[in-house]
Design a protein around this motif. Structure first.
Motif, PDB file in Angstrom:
ATOM      1  N   TYR A 138       0.878  -1.106  -0.176  1.00 28.33           N
ATOM      2  CA  TYR A 138      -0.034   0.030  -0.117  1.00 28.33           C
ATOM      3  C   TYR A 138       0.626   1.288   0.113  1.00 28.33           C
ATOM      4  O   TYR A 138       0.491   2.266  -0.181  1.00 28.33           O
ATOM      5  CB  TYR A 138      -0.960   0.168   1.169  1.00 28.33           C
ATOM      6  N   ASN A 184      -8.390  -1.003  -3.875  1.00 29.56           N
ATOM      7  CA  ASN A 184      -9.164  -0.151  -2.930  1.00 29.56           C
ATOM      8  C   ASN A 184     -10.376  -0.597  -2.844  1.00 29.56           C
ATOM      9  O   ASN A 184     -11.169  -0.184  -2.034  1.00 29.56           O
ATOM     10  CB  ASN A 184      -8.977   1.242  -3.407  1.00 29.56           C
ATOM     11  N   ARG A 185     -10.904  -1.064  -3.789  1.00 27.37           N
ATOM     12  CA  ARG A 185     -12.424  -1.733  -3.758  1.00 27.37           C
ATOM     13  C   ARG A 185     -12.761  -2.752  -3.109  1.00 27.37           C
ATOM     14  O   ARG A 185     -13.668  -2.722  -2.069  1.00 27.37           O
ATOM     15  CB  ARG A 185     -13.165  -1.971  -5.386  1.00 27.37           C
ATOM     16  N   PRO A 244      -9.964  -2.199   0.856  1.00 22.95           N
ATOM     17  CA  PRO A 244      -9.643  -0.692   1.318  1.00 22.95           C
ATOM     18  C   PRO A 244      -8.621  -0.842   2.810  1.00 22.95           C
ATOM     19  O   PRO A 244      -8.979  -1.480   3.583  1.00 22.95           O
ATOM     20  CB  PRO A 244     -10.882  -0.026   1.518  1.00 22.95           C
ATOM     21  N   THR A 252     -16.753  -4.889   4.118  1.00 19.91           N
ATOM     22  CA  THR A 252     -16.445  -4.725   2.930  1.00 19.91           C
ATOM     23  C   THR A 252     -16.794  -6.089   1.979  1.00 19.91           C
ATOM     24  O   THR A 252     -17.354  -5.961   0.831  1.00 19.91           O
ATOM     25  CB  THR A 252     -14.825  -4.472   2.547  1.00 19.91           C
TER      26      THR A 252
END
Length: 370
Positions: free
Chosen positions: A22, A38-39, A42, A312
């Motif tokens: 990252y 990132n989707r 994250p 997520t």
């Protein structure tokens, strides 16, 4: 010897790999790759998962090591969070206390360094762990669970209604304490988007809780906890001081909750009472059970997986499912339904968890075979 260090080295290497990815690799990657990472992963979600992991590891000490059912662990998370709110903000405007804080000296309030607040939050939670545990640990089984559930409901309600306690503002009520001072360790204060630096700090805190859990597990105190878990009467007959040993479990467990609460407050940049509800205690307990009750590494895996799934994984997976099959199902709205079905299936087909403790695996295997 290598087998002993396999899991610790794996955690360290995974943490370093994620940080390097990252911080250095992802900014240079193709925009499509950046978007996908990132989707689905994250960094803010990973940071929150580490906070959940700290608290789940703490709960594992009470539930997995000592065999005491605790349904009110959210109380320690809340106390740790408010400790950060009191000691890293402008909440107490009448004071002007600074100790290596991250804001200018002229800003009123109490502004202590993040590491000092971590120690203070952990110590405060340990104290409350003893206070809560002392009158309740004489109970067993379902009765103990109900009493801890009661404390888990009382503490957040105290903070919710703590704006005027005899003229003293303890918690600012429903408005909470916002904002929290940014983290400062050594260099400049971290900004709200310094997520990789927060990730490194949260990894260190999680590693600290892991280290404490592992060391205690193999020590004299850990063996006393396991003896109580297996047979409390036999442990007492062998000279294990039950109350003192149980209180130690609650205190050490509460320390992990305090660290998680302070980290969470800096993660969300504030403390709000509606974030500390009963469902947190249940989710933490599910992380411990599904990960592998009593096994530190199983609990860590269970906490990280479930925390990512809740924040997520379910939303992104639901979108992928709808795109593939042309449906319009709101998966996040059915979180508890899906979570409940998963719990039922796990208890039916793999009730020892993802990575069970060796003794738990043998006991459950004997139960099934018998």
């Amino acid at each position: 010897m290598l087998a002993r260090w396999r899991w610790p080295l794996g955690f360290l290497l995974a943490a370093v790999a994620v940080y390097v990815c990252y911080e250095y690799l992802l900014p240079m990657a193709d925009p499509a790759v950046q978007g996908w990472v990132n989707r689905w992963f994250p960094l803010i979600s990973l940071n929150e998962a580490l906070v959940w992991a700290m608290c789940a590891l703490g709960l594992n000490i009470v539930v997995g090591y000592a065999g005491l059912l605790d349904l009110g662990f959210v109380a320690f998370w809340a106390i740790g969070g408010y400790a950060a709110g009191w000691l890293m903000s402008t909440f107490f405007l009448q004071q002007n206390v600074h100790f290596f804080g991250s804001v200018a000296a002229g800003v009123r309030g109490i502004h202590l360094n993040f590491t000092v607040v971590l120690v203070a939050g952990a110590a405060l939670c340990a104290l409350f762990g003893v206070i809560i545990g002392a009158p309740t640990l004489r109970l067993r089984s379902d009765y103990l669970a109900l009493v801890t559930l009661g404390f888990g409901e009382i503490i957040p309600q105290v903070f919710t209604n703590g704006e005027d306690i005899g003229g003293f503002n303890l918690s600012n009520g429903n408005k909470g304490i916002v904002p929290i001072d940014p983290i400062k360790i050594g260099g400049a204060p971290l900004g709200p988007f310094d997520l990789t630096q927060k990730f490194a700090i949260f990894c260190v805190l999680t590693g600290l809780v892991l280290f404490i859990s592992l060391r205690l597990r193999t020590g004299r105190l850990g063996r006393a906890w396991l003896a109580i878990r297996e047979d409390e009467l036999a442990a007492s007959a062998m000279g294990v001081p039950l109350m003192r040993t149980k209180l130690a479990a609650y205190a050490v467990s509460a320390v992990a909750g305090g660290l998680g609460g302070v980290a969470f407050a800096t993660h969300v940049n504030g403390v709000l009472p509606d974030r500390f509800n009963f469902s947190i205690s249940i989710t933490l307990l599910a992380m411990v059970v599904l990960g592998g009750m009593g096994n530190v590494w199983g609990v860590l895996v269970g906490a990280l997986v479930l925390a990512w799934f809740n924040s997520t994984g379910l939303a992104r997976g639901g979108e992928a499912f709808n795109d593939t099959f042309g449906t319009d199902i709101n998966f996040p709205a059915n979180t508890y339904l899906i979570f409940g079905v998963a719990l039922v299936l796990m208890m039916l087909f793999k009730r020892e968890g993802f990575l069970p403790e060796s003794r738990t695996r043998l006991v459950l295997k004997e139960t099934r075979d018998g």
